[in-house]
Design an enzyme around this catalytic site. Sequence first.
Site, PDB file in Angstrom:
ATOM      1  CB  THR A 133       7.788  10.714  -1.626  1.00 22.39           C
ATOM      2  OG1 THR A 133       8.758   9.738  -2.050  1.00 22.39           O
ATOM      3  CG2 THR A 133       8.449  11.716  -0.708  1.00 22.39           C
ATOM      4  N   GLY A 134       5.692   7.815  -1.539  1.00 22.29           N
ATOM      5  CA  GLY A 134       4.915   6.915  -2.396  1.00 22.29           C
ATOM      6  C   GLY A 134       3.501   6.808  -1.859  1.00 22.29           C
TER       7      GLY A 134
ATOM      8  CG  ASN B  58       3.508  -1.621   7.169  1.00 19.00           C
ATOM      9  OD1 ASN B  58       3.657  -2.317   8.178  1.00 19.00           O
ATOM     10  ND2 ASN B  58       3.417  -2.151   5.957  1.00 19.00           N
TER      11      ASN B  58
ATOM     12  CB  ILE C 225      16.893   0.954  -2.520  1.00 19.84           C
ATOM     13  CG1 ILE C 225      17.876   1.333  -1.412  1.00 19.84           C
ATOM     14  CG2 ILE C 225      15.728   0.138  -1.971  1.00 19.84           C
ATOM     15  CD1 ILE C 225      17.337   2.337  -0.428  1.00 19.84           C
TER      16      ILE C 225
ATOM     17  CG  ASP D  80       7.672  -2.736   3.474  1.00 19.57           C
ATOM     18  OD1 ASP D  80       8.563  -3.562   3.713  1.00 19.57           O
ATOM     19  OD2 ASP D  80       6.755  -2.460   4.270  1.00 19.57           O
TER      20      ASP D  80
HETATM   21  P1  ADP Z   1       5.873   5.149   1.622  1.00 25.77           P
HETATM   22  O1  ADP Z   1       4.745   4.237   2.084  1.00 25.77           O
HETATM   23  O2  ADP Z   1       6.824   5.519   2.735  1.00 25.77           O
HETATM   24  O3  ADP Z   1       5.361   6.307   0.838  1.00 25.77           O
HETATM   25  P2  ADP Z   1       6.598   3.701  -0.849  1.00 25.77           P
HETATM   26  O4  ADP Z   1       7.374   2.447  -0.982  1.00 25.77           O
HETATM   27  O5  ADP Z   1       5.168   3.679  -1.291  1.00 25.77           O
HETATM   28  O6  ADP Z   1       6.769   4.188   0.678  1.00 25.77           O
HETATM   29  O7  ADP Z   1       7.339   4.832  -1.660  1.00 25.77           O
HETATM   30  C1  ADP Z   1       8.520   5.474  -1.251  1.00 25.77           C
HETATM   31  C2  ADP Z   1       9.382   5.766  -2.453  1.00 25.77           C
HETATM   32  O8  ADP Z   1      10.097   4.579  -2.816  1.00 25.77           O
HETATM   33  C3  ADP Z   1       8.605   6.171  -3.708  1.00 25.77           C
HETATM   34  O9  ADP Z   1       9.251   7.301  -4.270  1.00 25.77           O
HETATM   35  C4  ADP Z   1       8.751   4.960  -4.618  1.00 25.77           C
HETATM   36  O10 ADP Z   1       8.753   5.332  -5.974  1.00 25.77           O
HETATM   37  C5  ADP Z   1      10.111   4.450  -4.208  1.00 25.77           C
HETATM   38  N1  ADP Z   1      10.441   3.051  -4.555  1.00 25.77           N
HETATM   39  C6  ADP Z   1       9.626   2.007  -4.840  1.00 25.77           C
HETATM   40  N2  ADP Z   1      10.357   0.883  -5.101  1.00 25.77           N
HETATM   41  C7  ADP Z   1      11.672   1.252  -4.969  1.00 25.77           C
HETATM   42  C8  ADP Z   1      12.916   0.571  -5.127  1.00 25.77           C
HETATM   43  N3  ADP Z   1      12.977  -0.726  -5.458  1.00 25.77           N
HETATM   44  N4  ADP Z   1      14.081   1.260  -4.915  1.00 25.77           N
HETATM   45  C9  ADP Z   1      14.039   2.568  -4.569  1.00 25.77           C
HETATM   46  N5  ADP Z   1      12.901   3.264  -4.409  1.00 25.77           N
HETATM   47  C10 ADP Z   1      11.740   2.627  -4.613  1.00 25.77           C
END
Ligand code: ADP
Length: 197
Positions: free
Chosen positions: A124-125, A30, A17, A40
Amino acid sequence: MQIMVNSTTLSLIKGDITQEETDAIVNAANARLAGGGGVDGAIHRAGGPKIMEECRKIGGCPAGSAVITTGGNLKAKYVIHTVGPIYRDGRHDEPKLLANAYKSSLEIAVKKGIKTIAFPSISTGAYGYPINEAAETALKTAIDFIKSHKMPSLVRFVLFSDRDLEIYEKTLERLIKEERSGVSDEASKSCYFKKTP
Ligand code: ADP
């Protein structure tokens, strides 16, 4: 996969993204807006320190809400920071909070005149939300918003793995089918969702 909902393009892609050229990208932040791992961390690394400076001034954001900063060094002009729920057992308002995270991000976008927006799969992460359920809430919320606001012109979900993309695609296919079977008149059946190449 890409569909039209009224005049808005709803697209699902696999990607990073931070590389998106939409007017705004959404950060799964967060509540302290303190940065962290996952998407993030990637957004702050790619966007540079200006985004964090603005986050510090804002101070925080409760789950289900959203705030906006500039995009720093990103191609996107803005970052909308939203906070999804930490998943416990599905009985602690998680679906509502997740829907609100998408809704409040879209509300800020519309208020700011943002026409194109990209979302990650919020919660979902690290926050542990089961992705099948999260995908349904994410897509339903986006579709409902687009239908009632007729804006923005592009809503894109940027999924980070083939598996996540596949789950979002299957969920969207199912929602379209359900939507079609719920609509009685033939005209709206054929024009509600039109697949584009
Ligand atoms: P949360 O704490 O809301 O779960 P995370 O960042 O841990 O957020 O994960 C949310 C989603 O973002 C996960 O599916 C993860 O694989 C995805 N993710 C991590 N890095 C990127 C990125 N650079 N671009 C898009 N999605 C990402």
